[in-house]
Scaffold this motif. Structure first.
Motif, PDB file in Angstrom:
ATOM      1  N   LEU A   8       0.834  -1.198   0.000  1.00 45.62           N
ATOM      2  CA  LEU A   8       0.000   0.000   0.000  1.00 45.62           C
ATOM      3  C   LEU A   8       0.872   1.252   0.000  1.00 45.62           C
ATOM      4  O   LEU A   8       0.619   2.199  -0.762  1.00 45.62           O
ATOM      5  CB  LEU A   8      -0.932  -0.009   1.217  1.00 45.62           C
ATOM      6  CG  LEU A   8      -1.825   1.225   1.394  1.00 45.62           C
ATOM      7  CD1 LEU A   8      -2.763   1.405   0.202  1.00 45.62           C
ATOM      8  CD2 LEU A   8      -2.626   1.120   2.697  1.00 45.62           C
ATOM      9  N   ASN A   9       1.920   1.247   0.812  1.00 42.87           N
ATOM     10  CA  ASN A   9       2.827   2.399   0.860  1.00 42.87           C
ATOM     11  C   ASN A   9       3.501   2.632  -0.487  1.00 42.87           C
ATOM     12  O   ASN A   9       3.666   3.775  -0.926  1.00 42.87           O
ATOM     13  CB  ASN A   9       3.888   2.196   1.946  1.00 42.87           C
ATOM     14  CG  ASN A   9       3.321   2.286   3.352  1.00 42.87           C
ATOM     15  OD1 ASN A   9       2.275   2.892   3.560  1.00 42.87           O
ATOM     16  ND2 ASN A   9       3.995   1.673   4.308  1.00 42.87           N
ATOM     17  N   ILE A  10       3.887   1.541  -1.156  1.00 48.03           N
ATOM     18  CA  ILE A  10       4.539   1.660  -2.465  1.00 48.03           C
ATOM     19  C   ILE A  10       3.578   2.270  -3.484  1.00 48.03           C
ATOM     20  O   ILE A  10       3.939   3.181  -4.235  1.00 48.03           O
ATOM     21  CB  ILE A  10       5.043   0.281  -2.946  1.00 48.03           C
ATOM     22  CG1 ILE A  10       6.216  -0.178  -2.074  1.00 48.03           C
ATOM     23  CG2 ILE A  10       5.457   0.324  -4.412  1.00 48.03           C
ATOM     24  CD1 ILE A  10       6.600  -1.633  -2.276  1.00 48.03           C
ATOM     25  N   VAL A  11       2.340   1.776  -3.502  1.00 50.50           N
ATOM     26  CA  VAL A  11       1.350   2.289  -4.445  1.00 50.50           C
ATOM     27  C   VAL A  11       1.057   3.763  -4.159  1.00 50.50           C
ATOM     28  O   VAL A  11       1.000   4.594  -5.079  1.00 50.50           O
ATOM     29  CB  VAL A  11       0.052   1.455  -4.398  1.00 50.50           C
ATOM     30  CG1 VAL A  11      -1.073   2.140  -5.183  1.00 50.50           C
ATOM     31  CG2 VAL A  11       0.298   0.059  -4.963  1.00 50.50           C
ATOM     32  N   GLN A  12       0.898   4.101  -2.899  1.00 48.36           N
ATOM     33  CA  GLN A  12       0.604   5.492  -2.545  1.00 48.36           C
ATOM     34  C   GLN A  12       1.752   6.422  -2.933  1.00 48.36           C
ATOM     35  O   GLN A  12       1.525   7.547  -3.393  1.00 48.36           O
ATOM     36  CB  GLN A  12       0.306   5.599  -1.046  1.00 48.36           C
ATOM     37  CG  GLN A  12      -1.028   4.984  -0.648  1.00 48.36           C
ATOM     38  CD  GLN A  12      -1.233   4.933   0.853  1.00 48.36           C
ATOM     39  OE1 GLN A  12      -0.269   4.866   1.629  1.00 48.36           O
ATOM     40  NE2 GLN A  12      -2.477   4.965   1.285  1.00 48.36           N
ATOM     41  N   ASP A  13       2.986   5.947  -2.778  1.00 49.88           N
ATOM     42  CA  ASP A  13       4.149   6.741  -3.158  1.00 49.88           C
ATOM     43  C   ASP A  13       4.172   6.978  -4.675  1.00 49.88           C
ATOM     44  O   ASP A  13       4.428   8.097  -5.141  1.00 49.88           O
ATOM     45  CB  ASP A  13       5.426   6.034  -2.715  1.00 49.88           C
ATOM     46  CG  ASP A  13       6.676   6.855  -2.990  1.00 49.88           C
ATOM     47  OD1 ASP A  13       6.736   8.019  -2.538  1.00 49.88           O
ATOM     48  OD2 ASP A  13       7.597   6.349  -3.665  1.00 49.88           O
ATOM     49  N   LYS A  14       3.878   5.923  -5.443  1.00 49.03           N
ATOM     50  CA  LYS A  14       3.846   6.069  -6.903  1.00 49.03           C
ATOM     51  C   LYS A  14       2.703   6.977  -7.339  1.00 49.03           C
ATOM     52  O   LYS A  14       2.832   7.755  -8.301  1.00 49.03           O
ATOM     53  CB  LYS A  14       3.721   4.690  -7.561  1.00 49.03           C
ATOM     54  CG  LYS A  14       4.989   3.849  -7.450  1.00 49.03           C
ATOM     55  CD  LYS A  14       4.820   2.510  -8.168  1.00 49.03           C
ATOM     56  CE  LYS A  14       6.109   1.699  -8.126  1.00 49.03           C
ATOM     57  NZ  LYS A  14       5.959   0.399  -8.828  1.00 49.03           N
ATOM     58  N   MET A  15       1.573   6.892  -6.645  1.00 48.85           N
ATOM     59  CA  MET A  15       0.450   7.782  -6.937  1.00 48.85           C
ATOM     60  C   MET A  15       0.854   9.241  -6.727  1.00 48.85           C
ATOM     61  O   MET A  15       0.566  10.113  -7.559  1.00 48.85           O
ATOM     62  CB  MET A  15      -0.749   7.450  -6.033  1.00 48.85           C
ATOM     63  CG  MET A  15      -1.455   6.153  -6.343  1.00 48.85           C
ATOM     64  SD  MET A  15      -2.716   5.755  -5.088  1.00 48.85           S
ATOM     65  CE  MET A  15      -3.881   7.127  -5.292  1.00 48.85           C
ATOM     66  N   ALA A  16       1.534   9.498  -5.616  1.00 50.92           N
ATOM     67  CA  ALA A  16       1.946  10.864  -5.298  1.00 50.92           C
ATOM     68  C   ALA A  16       2.921  11.406  -6.336  1.00 50.92           C
ATOM     69  O   ALA A  16       2.823  12.566  -6.760  1.00 50.92           O
ATOM     70  CB  ALA A  16       2.565  10.905  -3.905  1.00 50.92           C
ATOM     71  N   LYS A  17       3.859  10.568  -6.772  1.00 53.90           N
ATOM     72  CA  LYS A  17       4.839  11.002  -7.767  1.00 53.90           C
ATOM     73  C   LYS A  17       4.183  11.282  -9.113  1.00 53.90           C
ATOM     74  O   LYS A  17       4.509  12.264  -9.792  1.00 53.90           O
ATOM     75  CB  LYS A  17       5.935   9.947  -7.913  1.00 53.90           C
ATOM     76  CG  LYS A  17       6.874   9.871  -6.709  1.00 53.90           C
ATOM     77  CD  LYS A  17       7.905   8.768  -6.861  1.00 53.90           C
ATOM     78  CE  LYS A  17       8.833   8.732  -5.652  1.00 53.90           C
ATOM     79  NZ  LYS A  17       9.790   7.587  -5.719  1.00 53.90           N
ATOM     80  N   ALA A  18       3.252  10.419  -9.508  1.00 54.85           N
ATOM     81  CA  ALA A  18       2.545  10.622 -10.773  1.00 54.85           C
ATOM     82  C   ALA A  18       1.712  11.896 -10.730  1.00 54.85           C
ATOM     83  O   ALA A  18       1.674  12.663 -11.703  1.00 54.85           O
ATOM     84  CB  ALA A  18       1.662   9.418 -11.082  1.00 54.85           C
ATOM     85  N   ALA A  19       1.051  12.138  -9.606  1.00 53.81           N
ATOM     86  CA  ALA A  19       0.246  13.353  -9.465  1.00 53.81           C
ATOM     87  C   ALA A  19       1.126  14.600  -9.515  1.00 53.81           C
ATOM     88  O   ALA A  19       0.767  15.597 -10.159  1.00 53.81           O
ATOM     89  CB  ALA A  19      -0.536  13.308  -8.154  1.00 53.81           C
TER      90      ALA A  19
END
Length: 220
Positions: A8-19
């Motif tokens: 979950l932390n990995i996905v959230q981090d990638k989401m933040a970077k993409a945003a």
């Protein structure tokens, strides 16, 4: 920390970077954890880690899993992301917080009738067959306006559009097309992007991404 919360932390981090790359606020993108075929014991670690929106493909499976989980996690939301049969409309309205697969007039009428009967209104996304694939659900692009008008006439809140692009090709053109269709029809929300392409979807305007494997691992 469990494997699920790490993922979950990995996905959230990638989401933040993409945003950030798209100059968007990461908080404007909702993560739907696709929990279809996953047991309550598999889902619970993500709930414990703070994930609150989950997606299911089938009414029957969700009905056996989520009522008990929601006793423990009262703020959890469950969205239907799979195809819905009209005869399951009432069960779906009773169980889900949103439906991402509104794709035909008969389902509009069934959902409207169910919402009236249960006095419960839930937001729906119109699923568009963005790649014009005969084997996939979703309304044809040329039928989108008439379906949208029918849903609104029946008092259904259409939150936005949803799509599943063709596999084995780059999804960006299809995400961009869905975003344009939403804009042209005055819709703000876009349910698009899965485990393999959610970062691309976020860069192209996704407000809801549907992620399963990247959170739970590969299915057997």
């Amino acid at each position: 920390m469990t494997i699920s919360s790490d993922m979950l932390n990995i996905v959230q981090d990638k989401m933040a970077k993409a945003a950030k790359l798209a100059q968007r606020n990461a908080a404007d993108v909702q993560l739907i954890a696709i929990s279809k075929t996953r047991s309550a014991d598999e889902v619970r670690p993500l709930l414990d880690a703070g994930q609150r929106i989950f997606g299911e493909n089938r009414v029957q499976e969700a009905a056996t899993k989520w009522p008990a989980l929601r006793v423990e996690y009262t703020d959890a939301q469950v969205h239907l992301v799979g195809q819905l049969q009209s005869n399951k409309a009432e069960e779906a309205v009773e169980l889900f917080d949103a439906i991402h697969s509104l794709d035909r007039i008969s389902l509009v009428k069934a959902l409207s009738k169910a919402m009236d009967k249960l006095d419960r209104r839930i937001a729906c996304f119109i699923q568009v067959n963005i790649g014009e694939e005969s084997q996939k659900g979703g309304c044809a692009i040329v039928d989108l306006l008439s379906l949208l008008e029918s849903a609104r006439a029946e008092g259904i809140e259409v939150a936005g559009l949803m799509c599943v692009p063709p596999s084995h090709v780059h999804p960006a053109p299809y995400f961009a097309l869905l975003a344009k269709l939403a804009k042209d029809h005055g819709l703000e929300k876009l349910s698009m992007g899965m485990s393999g392409d959610y970062e691309t979807a976020i860069k192209l305007g996704a407000t809801h991404i549907r992620v399963g494997t990247a959170l739970f691992g590969a299915r057997p």
